[in-house]
Design a protein around this motif. Sequence first.
Motif, short mmCIF file in Angstrom:
data_model
loop_
_atom_site.label_atom_id
_atom_site.label_comp_id
_atom_site.label_asym_id
_atom_site.label_seq_id
_atom_site.Cartn_x
_atom_site.Cartn_y
_atom_site.Cartn_z
N SER A 57 6.07 -0.44 2.05
CA SER A 57 5.45 -1.34 3.46
C SER A 57 5.12 -1.20 2.95
O SER A 57 3.14 -0.86 2.10
CB SER A 57 6.09 -0.23 4.71
OG SER A 57 5.38 -0.43 5.74
N ARG A 90 0.67 -0.86 0.01
CA ARG A 90 0.36 0.19 -0.34
C ARG A 90 0.60 1.11 -0.09
O ARG A 90 0.72 1.93 -0.46
CB ARG A 90 -0.76 0.06 1.14
CG ARG A 90 -1.87 1.12 1.59
CD ARG A 90 -2.54 1.35 2.79
NE ARG A 90 -3.27 2.53 2.79
CZ ARG A 90 -3.64 2.92 4.03
NH1 ARG A 90 -3.77 1.80 5.33
NH2 ARG A 90 -4.24 3.95 3.64
N TYR A 91 2.11 1.04 0.75
CA TYR A 91 2.89 2.80 0.81
C TYR A 91 3.70 2.15 0.23
O TYR A 91 5.03 1.06 -0.33
CB TYR A 91 3.07 2.99 2.67
CG TYR A 91 2.38 2.85 3.59
CD1 TYR A 91 1.24 1.84 3.94
CD2 TYR A 91 2.25 4.02 4.12
CE1 TYR A 91 0.16 2.66 4.78
CE2 TYR A 91 1.11 4.46 5.12
CZ TYR A 91 -0.05 3.86 5.26
OH TYR A 91 -0.57 4.35 6.19
N SER A 124 1.89 -2.08 5.54
CA SER A 124 1.20 -1.16 6.37
C SER A 124 2.59 -0.22 7.58
O SER A 124 4.07 -0.65 7.47
CB SER A 124 0.62 -2.24 6.96
OG SER A 124 0.22 -2.61 7.92
N TYR A 129 0.06 6.53 0.32
CA TYR A 129 -0.94 5.42 0.95
C TYR A 129 -1.86 4.93 0.18
O TYR A 129 -2.39 4.42 0.54
CB TYR A 129 -1.05 6.11 2.43
CG TYR A 129 -1.68 7.24 2.16
CD1 TYR A 129 -0.85 8.31 2.59
CD2 TYR A 129 -2.93 7.19 2.31
CE1 TYR A 129 -2.26 9.87 2.25
CE2 TYR A 129 -4.17 8.55 2.06
CZ TYR A 129 -3.17 9.70 2.51
OH TYR A 129 -4.00 10.36 2.06
#
Lengths: 116, 112
Positions: free
Chosen positions: B94, B30-31, B96, B50
């Motif tokens: 990352s 997601r990141y 999350s 994000y």
Amino acid sequence: AQSVAQPEDQVNVAEGNPLTVKCTYSVSGNPYLFWYVQYPNRGLQFLLKYITGDNLVKGSYGFEAEFNKSQTSFHLKKPSALVSDSALYFCAVRVLSTSGTYKYIFGTGTRLKVLA
Amino acid sequence: DAGITQSPRHKVTETGTPVTLRCHQTENHRYMYWYRQDPGHGLRLIHYSYGVKDTDKGEVSDGYSVSRSKTEDFLLTLESATSSQTSVYFCAISESGEFEAFFGQGTRLTVV
């Protein structure tokens, strides 16, 4: 302001001796803390993290780190240094932004030199 | 390394020209983050994302813009490069905030 500090630009240690690389942090709430290592001309490699639980965290390559809430520290340690451990080490903290999303703030790095 | 590819790996450009750096991931995280690394400053966050089309500023965002039109790609643009933007740029991903970030190999940018 939320931040992380690495007070030593360089640490020198003899091979076979224990090593410590220092990190202190300032965050609101419970800290999520990380250590990374960078070898020349490479990206950062993850070593270990503290999220919750035991204050002593074990990671890759024989490294460990000790979380100390009262001293707001997260020092990286290794019982017996190797010449191959010579590299640049970064401490990082996860912070929650005002948008409710996560970002990572890094220290300025500590160069570890292990002398044969 | 995790499935992160940065391109180009090296670039020399002239002051005042636009430059775009690309970060591509195959992890479906997601990141995505863009950092710059400079001696004495460590890693400083430029911008991060994000989600698709969702971005936020970091601590050194002036002079930079980003875009994320697909989960796997995060572009960093220097609208008009300056010598102060000479640096090594790292992309990180990352899953999350619960997890560590994984880094690409970096892009060395020189503005002359």
